[in-house]
Design a protein around this motif. Structure first.
Motif, PDB file in Angstrom:
ATOM      1  N   ASP A  69       0.793  -1.229   0.000  1.00  0.00           N
ATOM      2  CA  ASP A  69       0.000   0.000   0.000  1.00  0.00           C
ATOM      3  C   ASP A  69       0.829   1.285   0.000  1.00  0.00           C
ATOM      4  O   ASP A  69       0.299   2.359   0.111  1.00  0.00           O
ATOM      5  N   ARG A  70       2.132   1.210  -0.139  1.00  0.00           N
ATOM      6  CA  ARG A  70       2.973   2.396  -0.185  1.00  0.00           C
ATOM      7  C   ARG A  70       4.233   2.095  -0.992  1.00  0.00           C
ATOM      8  O   ARG A  70       4.646   0.944  -1.094  1.00  0.00           O
ATOM      9  N   PRO A  71       4.858   3.136  -1.569  1.00  0.00           N
ATOM     10  CA  PRO A  71       6.003   2.875  -2.439  1.00  0.00           C
ATOM     11  C   PRO A  71       7.235   2.340  -1.691  1.00  0.00           C
ATOM     12  O   PRO A  71       7.926   1.478  -2.201  1.00  0.00           O
ATOM     13  N   TYR A  72       7.514   2.849  -0.510  1.00  0.00           N
ATOM     14  CA  TYR A  72       8.671   2.399   0.262  1.00  0.00           C
ATOM     15  C   TYR A  72       8.342   2.426   1.745  1.00  0.00           C
ATOM     16  O   TYR A  72       7.576   3.274   2.200  1.00  0.00           O
ATOM     17  N   VAL A  73       8.943   1.510   2.481  1.00  0.00           N
ATOM     18  CA  VAL A  73       8.889   1.541   3.940  1.00  0.00           C
ATOM     19  C   VAL A  73      10.278   1.226   4.472  1.00  0.00           C
ATOM     20  O   VAL A  73      11.105   0.624   3.784  1.00  0.00           O
ATOM     21  N   ILE A  74      10.508   1.635   5.699  1.00  0.00           N
ATOM     22  CA  ILE A  74      11.752   1.287   6.385  1.00  0.00           C
ATOM     23  C   ILE A  74      11.393   0.300   7.484  1.00  0.00           C
ATOM     24  O   ILE A  74      10.501   0.563   8.303  1.00  0.00           O
ATOM     25  N   LEU A  75      12.065  -0.850   7.488  1.00  0.00           N
ATOM     26  CA  LEU A  75      11.823  -1.899   8.471  1.00  0.00           C
ATOM     27  C   LEU A  75      12.925  -1.873   9.520  1.00  0.00           C
ATOM     28  O   LEU A  75      14.107  -1.731   9.187  1.00  0.00           O
ATOM     29  N   GLU A  76      12.517  -2.024  10.770  1.00  0.00           N
ATOM     30  CA  GLU A  76      13.446  -2.213  11.873  1.00  0.00           C
ATOM     31  C   GLU A  76      12.911  -3.332  12.743  1.00  0.00           C
ATOM     32  O   GLU A  76      11.703  -3.411  12.997  1.00  0.00           O
ATOM     33  N   SER A  77      13.813  -4.214  13.178  1.00  0.00           N
ATOM     34  CA  SER A  77      13.393  -5.350  13.991  1.00  0.00           C
ATOM     35  C   SER A  77      14.502  -5.740  14.950  1.00  0.00           C
ATOM     36  O   SER A  77      15.693  -5.672  14.610  1.00  0.00           O
ATOM     37  N   TYR A  78      14.098  -6.136  16.160  1.00  0.00           N
ATOM     38  CA  TYR A  78      15.030  -6.667  17.152  1.00  0.00           C
ATOM     39  C   TYR A  78      14.526  -8.029  17.587  1.00  0.00           C
ATOM     40  O   TYR A  78      13.346  -8.202  17.861  1.00  0.00           O
ATOM     41  N   LEU A  79      15.434  -8.995  17.638  1.00  0.00           N
ATOM     42  CA  LEU A  79      15.109 -10.371  17.996  1.00  0.00           C
ATOM     43  C   LEU A  79      15.991 -10.777  19.171  1.00  0.00           C
ATOM     44  O   LEU A  79      17.187 -10.458  19.189  1.00  0.00           O
ATOM     45  N   ASN A 122      17.076  -0.098   9.721  1.00  0.00           N
ATOM     46  CA  ASN A 122      17.024   0.830   8.595  1.00  0.00           C
ATOM     47  C   ASN A 122      17.045   0.120   7.237  1.00  0.00           C
ATOM     48  O   ASN A 122      17.792   0.490   6.349  1.00  0.00           O
ATOM     49  N   VAL A 123      16.192  -0.906   7.086  1.00  0.00           N
ATOM     50  CA  VAL A 123      16.110  -1.670   5.842  1.00  0.00           C
ATOM     51  C   VAL A 123      14.974  -1.084   5.000  1.00  0.00           C
ATOM     52  O   VAL A 123      13.815  -1.117   5.399  1.00  0.00           O
ATOM     53  N   THR A 124      15.303  -0.534   3.825  1.00  0.00           N
ATOM     54  CA  THR A 124      14.296   0.047   2.932  1.00  0.00           C
ATOM     55  C   THR A 124      13.700  -1.060   2.058  1.00  0.00           C
ATOM     56  O   THR A 124      14.433  -1.796   1.409  1.00  0.00           O
ATOM     57  N   LEU A 125      12.372  -1.153   2.071  1.00  0.00           N
ATOM     58  CA  LEU A 125      11.669  -2.181   1.304  1.00  0.00           C
ATOM     59  C   LEU A 125      10.717  -1.531   0.299  1.00  0.00           C
ATOM     60  O   LEU A 125      10.024  -0.569   0.622  1.00  0.00           O
ATOM     61  N   GLN A 126      10.677  -2.085  -0.901  1.00  0.00           N
ATOM     62  CA  GLN A 126       9.723  -1.692  -1.928  1.00  0.00           C
ATOM     63  C   GLN A 126       8.517  -2.621  -1.828  1.00  0.00           C
ATOM     64  O   GLN A 126       8.569  -3.631  -1.124  1.00  0.00           O
ATOM     65  N   PRO A 127       7.430  -2.304  -2.534  1.00  0.00           N
ATOM     66  CA  PRO A 127       6.291  -3.225  -2.526  1.00  0.00           C
ATOM     67  C   PRO A 127       6.708  -4.625  -2.968  1.00  0.00           C
ATOM     68  O   PRO A 127       7.533  -4.786  -3.869  1.00  0.00           O
ATOM     69  N   GLY A 128       6.163  -5.639  -2.283  1.00  0.00           N
ATOM     70  CA  GLY A 128       6.487  -7.021  -2.613  1.00  0.00           C
ATOM     71  C   GLY A 128       6.233  -7.949  -1.440  1.00  0.00           C
ATOM     72  O   GLY A 128       5.779  -7.530  -0.379  1.00  0.00           O
ATOM     73  N   ASP A 129       6.560  -9.216  -1.645  1.00  0.00           N
ATOM     74  CA  ASP A 129       6.396 -10.245  -0.620  1.00  0.00           C
ATOM     75  C   ASP A 129       7.748 -10.534   0.023  1.00  0.00           C
ATOM     76  O   ASP A 129       8.750 -10.709  -0.682  1.00  0.00           O
TER      77      ASP A 129
END
Length: 181
Positions: A69-79, A122-129
């Motif tokens: 639903d958006r052109p780009y997002v930034i993902l952050e995750s801690y495990l 700071n992982v930039t993601l485009q639309p996709g799976d």
């Protein structure tokens, strides 16, 4: 009598050698079924638990999601995986974000031992799976677990930046006009 002593001694040596030989234990894949992540307000959490008596067994757990639903997002995750000491619980060996083309970003191991901590920052993601993959193995027979949090931050589109800069320009012009009057 002499021959039987030699045979008995040979049997004893063979038995001793066999009893001290390392026993290879076959590791088993104990991965959980793939789970779909459900985001609420651009955040979600996930994890997995492994029961007792799983020592040396390995896992590669996958957690799927889509960006559409958006052109780009930034993902952050801690495990993290926490145990009473390094010889208990889990050993996390890898934390990645992937798509059908392969690894998109490799996690960074922040600490290891009684507290395994990994980050994807700071992982930039485009639309996709995509899917997050956690690899590791069970260190002891006491079992263990891991847990993580994921945050998605929408990246503003160019039109949004243009409107914001235009608005700031108008405010600057008004402030300058008031100062002159």
């Amino acid at each position: 009598m002499k021959g039987s002593k030699a045979a008995f001694a040979g049997f004893g040596l063979a038995l001793a050698a066999f009893s001290f030989a390392p026993v290879a234990i076959a590791a088993t894949d104990i991965s959980h079924p793939t789970q779909a992540l459900q985001f609420l307000d651009n955040t979600t959490d996930f994890g997995a638990t492994f029961g007792n008596n799983q020592r040396n067994n390995f896992f590669a757990d996958k957690f799927t999601f889509s960006i559409s639903d958006r052109p780009y997002v930034i993902l952050e995750s801690y495990l993290s995986s926490i145990s009473s000491r390094a010889t208990n619980g889990l050993e996390i060996t890898d934390f990645t974000i992937r798509n059908n083309a392969g690894v998109v970003a490799q996690g960074v191991q922040e600490s290891r031992g009684d507290i395994d901590l990994w980050s994807l920052y700071n992982v930039t993601l485009q639309p996709g799976d995509y899917w997050l993959q956690v690899n590791g193995f069970v260190v002891s027979n006491t079992g263990g677990s891991f847990g993580a949090n994921v945050n998605l931050t929408p990246v503003p589109e160019a039109e949004t930046w243009a409107m914001m800069l235009g608005g700031l320009s108008v405010l600057g012009a008004l402030a300058r006009r008031r100062k002159q009057a």
